[in-house]
Every structure is written in C-alpha cells, then in structure tokens.
Design a protein around this motif. Sequence first.
Motif, PDB file in Angstrom:
ATOM      1  N   ILE A  95     -17.715   5.407  -0.765  1.00 27.97           N
ATOM      2  CA  ILE A  95     -16.455   6.140  -0.869  1.00 27.97           C
ATOM      3  C   ILE A  95     -16.582   7.138  -2.008  1.00 27.97           C
ATOM      4  CG2 ILE A  95     -13.990   5.953  -1.369  1.00 27.97           C
ATOM      5  CD1 ILE A  95     -13.929   3.363   0.070  1.00 27.97           C
ATOM      6  N   THR A  96     -16.431   8.410  -1.664  1.00 26.41           N
ATOM      7  CA  THR A  96     -16.621   9.487  -2.630  1.00 26.41           C
ATOM      8  C   THR A  96     -15.290  10.108  -3.002  1.00 26.41           C
ATOM      9  OG1 THR A  96     -18.773  10.031  -1.706  1.00 26.41           O
ATOM     10  CG2 THR A  96     -17.680  11.757  -2.959  1.00 26.41           C
ATOM     11  N   ASN A  97     -15.087  10.350  -4.281  1.00 23.33           N
ATOM     12  CA  ASN A  97     -13.952  11.172  -4.690  1.00 23.33           C
ATOM     13  C   ASN A  97     -14.401  12.624  -4.704  1.00 23.33           C
ATOM     14  OD1 ASN A  97     -12.718   8.635  -5.239  1.00 23.33           O
ATOM     15  ND2 ASN A  97     -11.282   9.772  -6.542  1.00 23.33           N
ATOM     16  N   PHE A  98     -13.701  13.452  -3.924  1.00 28.51           N
ATOM     17  CA  PHE A  98     -14.105  14.849  -3.789  1.00 28.51           C
ATOM     18  C   PHE A  98     -13.903  15.593  -5.113  1.00 28.51           C
ATOM     19  CE2 PHE A  98     -12.246  14.155   0.661  1.00 28.51           C
ATOM     20  CZ  PHE A  98     -13.425  13.600   1.116  1.00 28.51           C
ATOM     21  N   THR A 108     -18.916   7.917  -6.784  1.00 24.56           N
ATOM     22  CA  THR A 108     -19.100   7.378  -5.436  1.00 24.56           C
ATOM     23  C   THR A 108     -19.325   5.878  -5.549  1.00 24.56           C
ATOM     24  OG1 THR A 108     -20.104   9.430  -4.611  1.00 24.56           O
ATOM     25  CG2 THR A 108     -20.580   7.419  -3.382  1.00 24.56           C
TER      26      THR A 108
END
Lengths: 237, 237
Positions: free
Chosen positions: B20-23, B11
């Motif tokens: 901004i998070t990478n799922f 994140t």
Amino acid sequence: MLILITSGGTTENIDQVRGITNFATGNLGKLIAERFLMANHDVILLTGRGAVLPEPHPKLTILPISDVADLLAATAKWTPEADVFIHSMAVSDYTPVYMTDFETVAASSDLEEFLSKSNTEDKIASRSDYQVLFLKKTPKVIASIKKHNPDIILFGFKLLVDVSKEHLISVARSALTQNQADYVLANDLTDITEITHHGLLVSQDAIIEAHTKLEIADLIVKKSEETYDQHHTRHNR
Amino acid sequence: MLILITSGGTTENIDQVRGITNFATGNLGKLIAERFLMANHDVILLTGRGAVLPEPHPKLTILPISDVADLLAATAKWTPEADVFIHSMAVSDYTPVYMTDFETVAASSDLEEFLSKSNTEDKIASRSDYQVLFLKKTPKVIASIKKHNPDIILFGFKLLVDVSKEHLISVARSALTQNQADYVLANDLTDITEITHHGLLVSQDAIIEAHTKLEIADLIVKKSEETYDQHHTRHNR
C-alpha cells in the motif's frame, strides 16, 4: 511488426491519497522494447507509474497506465493492430471495494453487505486501531488478448516466489492453455538479482532457459520473428 | 543549521510483490531541501521510493525510506542531531496485518482472530472472487520527534481533500498541540495544481498564506532561521 509491450506495475486506488501498488521496476519491459527497436520494429509501450523508460525513439510510443481498468481499455484499443503482445507488467489481482473500521465489520451480521458498498470520502479517515479493506478480483487482461486478435503472437509472464522449477513450469503450462498464449516467460523472484535474471521461456513443445534480462529480451525478439515468419509462410502457402 | 526533511510517500508491504503506497511526488520536499541548501544549511533528506530528488550537493545526504518502521528508525537516529525537522512525507496511517479469502472471514465466529495472524507465503495467492485485508494503525512518527529532541524546530504537514478553510485551520491547530509542532503547513489536494500550491503555515499565534511550492519552501526556510535565532538569543541572554 508492431509490438505491444506492457511494463511496470498497476496501482489500484484505495482513495485519492493511497493505493495498492504491484512492485515492478519496468527494467525488463524497457529492455525488451529497446531490443525490438534495434531490430527495426515499431513498439507501443504501456507502462505503469514510476517504471523506468527507454530513451525517446521515432518508432516508440509510450502510453502511461495507472490501473487495470486503464490497461483493459488500452489493450482493447491496440491489440487488434499489433502483431505481438508481450505482457511483462505486474498487474493487480485485486482492487479495493470498500474500507472501514474493524469495529463496524465485527458488528455486522452479514459481511456480504460490504461487498456492495463504496467509500464516498476522498480521503478515508479513521480513529480505529484496525481497519478492514474488502477487495475484489480484477478481470484477467491476458485472457482477453486473443479475443481481440486471434492472430497475435502472445507472450505471458509468470512471476512466482521461491518455488521449485517443476512447479514453475507446471504453472507456466497452465497459463499457456488458459490464456491461449504462445509463450510464457516463467521466473522466480528469488532468482532475480541486479545482474542476473533466470527465466524459462515455456511453449507447448519446448522450454528455453535464459540467464540475464538481455538474454530474455533477445530470446523474445527471436521467437517473435520466427513465429511471425511461420504464420506468414503458412498463410501464403 | 542541520535540517532533517522527509519527502515522498511510504509503502507498507502486503507481501513481496505488492504494497500500500501513499501517493507523493516528493516535489515539495525536494524544493524545500534545495532552498535550505541555497541558504547554506546542511540537509538530510529521508525520502520514499519513486520520489523526485535534488541534484547531488556537498551539504546534502539522501537516505531512502521504504516503510513506517524504516522512518521511525531513521528519525530516532537523526532527530537528536538536527536543528529543524520538516515532515512533508505522506506516511501510511495503516499497515497490513493479514490477508485472506472473503469466505474464510465470513465463516469466522470471531474476527479478532485475524488481527493476530500473519501471512507466511511470499506471494499471497487466491482463487476467491473477494479478499479481505486487515490493517492496523501505524505509530505516529511526528509525535515522537520532540521526545527525541525537545529543542528541535518542528514543521508538520496536513493534507486534506476538499474541505473548508476553517476546517483545515482547525485540523492544523489540533496537530500543533498534539505533536508539539512549532508550525503546521496545511493544504488541500484540490488546491494543488502543476503550477500553484495553496498552503497555510499555521502556528499558535499566526497563519501565513502561500500560493506556490516555492513560496511555501521559502517561508519554511525563513521561519526556521527566525525561530532558531530567537531560541539562540534567548539561551544566551
């Protein structure tokens, strides 16, 4: 009473593999739910991904929420039936519209063009050193609550970062008026630790101070019950 | 062997309240860690916030990772000591540089100016209907691994969305060369369900297909052990 509580944070997708997340543990919303359950009320908890959850309970319904559109739909559905609405969720102010290379944006003669575009790819790829993300304001969920149910007792939350107490109170008072809220719990991220949580419960005529999450939760339960009884007595006079 | 595994997603903070998070659930990284532990290897798991975790185990160390800067520091520290590196984490390609109102950006005569700015506020406030976020490319963590340890056995991952098998393999082969990886596990988000996980383990001379997370994990354990034994035999010849 039927208590509608929001907790955790929303996530607005940029594409299928990433999104903008509002950080929130869900700890306070969980505790508020637990204290209402202990006081024998029914609770519907609308909660963001990754938030901590109360243990299952016969009077508790948990509904997962991913983004603001989800939250708007769920509140439109449940607010008319609820007696109290407690909006402790960290809701995204802005949602992604379009993402592209910096060079493409720099070469444009009218940046407005990007506000009506949308990405068609599932995973936005780029070799550029810089990218630009255009975002648009999300609808204010809390502003719609009294429209769905004018009689609901409405608790808003304001989280600011490193501001004066005066500023915090002034922002909370504006939020009261703007959202027709009965109470606003105002808090500052720098006053929240593992064990303490300084909060001000602001209404039109009073400010009550709390020092832990448990104090905040119990204060909200107490004020909800008092306000409900007042409304009820008035209606039956 | 000492196995270094990354799992979950990074994140990148925009400000103190959002990022901004990478799922990524961390499910595959967790399972790979568990299978290496069952095969009696030591495991260090570098894992993003919110990822699922294996149960505690005497041979397991879990180190939390928030953003790419964190991950770079942790891999620089641990890669020289490890025998195998398995990079299953969803790493942010871009990190926020500066966020401001659309009007401010539209009025600028040279957008480059925003690439060297940074937000000083703790919570970026805006009344504008649109905001613009400038992002810059993050350093590629996987490209640095063989520099820290040329002998490490390196597994990269490529997750694409809705592409052909040929394209997936071609992207995996490029990644092999570019990152000096020994293996790349290539998968497509549309081929991952609750119970199945289609993956291709691509090396310079072979492609092995797996159909579940467990098959992928066991394949990675087997290939790690085989490759380690080959290296070891060669060195002692």
